[in-house]
Design a protein around this motif. Structure first.
Motif, short mmCIF file in Angstrom:
data_model
loop_
_atom_site.label_atom_id
_atom_site.label_comp_id
_atom_site.label_asym_id
_atom_site.label_seq_id
_atom_site.Cartn_x
_atom_site.Cartn_y
_atom_site.Cartn_z
N ALA A 101 67.81 5.14 53.12
CA ALA A 101 68.22 3.79 53.76
C ALA A 101 68.63 3.71 55.02
N GLY A 102 69.17 4.98 55.50
CA GLY A 102 69.87 5.26 56.79
C GLY A 102 71.23 4.89 56.57
N SER A 103 71.79 5.04 55.42
CA SER A 103 73.24 4.52 55.23
C SER A 103 74.24 5.77 54.90
N GLY A 104 73.57 6.68 54.79
CA GLY A 104 74.39 8.08 54.60
C GLY A 104 75.13 8.85 55.65
N PRO A 105 75.39 10.02 55.33
CA PRO A 105 75.93 10.99 56.56
C PRO A 105 74.98 11.50 57.22
N ILE A 106 75.10 11.74 58.50
CA ILE A 106 74.15 12.40 59.58
C ILE A 106 73.48 13.55 58.83
N PHE A 107 72.23 13.76 58.71
CA PHE A 107 71.57 15.24 58.26
C PHE A 107 70.56 15.63 59.26
N ILE A 108 70.32 16.76 59.02
CA ILE A 108 69.57 17.69 59.92
C ILE A 108 68.33 18.08 58.98
N LYS A 109 67.08 17.78 59.26
CA LYS A 109 65.86 18.24 58.84
C LYS A 109 65.19 19.25 59.63
#
Length: 137
Positions: A101-109
């Motif tokens: 949803a784009g509401s969580g913490p920043i992540f790295i793929k």
């Protein structure tokens, strides 16, 4: 005439027990003995103690005596979604839904489609999620 030798007469029962358990531990650590085999040896050698152990019941109301280990991470540590969910006290599924949803913490793929979270980003997410009243949602 066969004589069965239980243990040397100069060795007391607690000392004998200690020696048997110590030898089993050494064999187990050396991968020469698996846990089931060690338990069967203990049951054969100490039937009363092992039978007594089975009769004991643990109350469901008691808390486990296991200590929870809190890990200290460096700000640049890359955490898996499992570890990040533990830091945030969320389930892995909730963290995945927040990511979608784009509401969580920043992540790295990463290149091989693995997800990682920088610990410093999790701290920022926690700090930004702090609210003073319910009207701030």
């Amino acid at each position: 005439m066969s004589t069965t030798r239980r243990f040397p007469s100069d060795l007391s029962t607690p000392e004998f027990t200690y020696v048997v358990v110590k030898i089993l531990m050494m064999l187990y650590r050396a991968n020469m003995l698996d846990l089931d085999h060690a338990q069967s040896i203990l049951k054969a050698e100490f039937p009363k103690q092992m039978a007594r152990r089975k009769r004991r019941r643990v109350s469901k109301l008691k808390r486990s005596s296991k200590r929870t280990r809190t890990f200290q991470y460096n700000p640049d540590d890359m955490l898996t979604p499992d570890k990040a969910a533990k830091v945030l006290s969320l389930s892995v599924k909730t963290l995945a839904n927040m990511r979608s949803a784009g509401s969580g913490p920043i992540f790295i793929k990463m290149a091989n489609r693995t997800i990682r979270y920088r610990y410093s980003d999790l701290e920022v997410f926690i700090a930004n999620s702090a609210k003073h009243s319910t009207s701030q949602y």
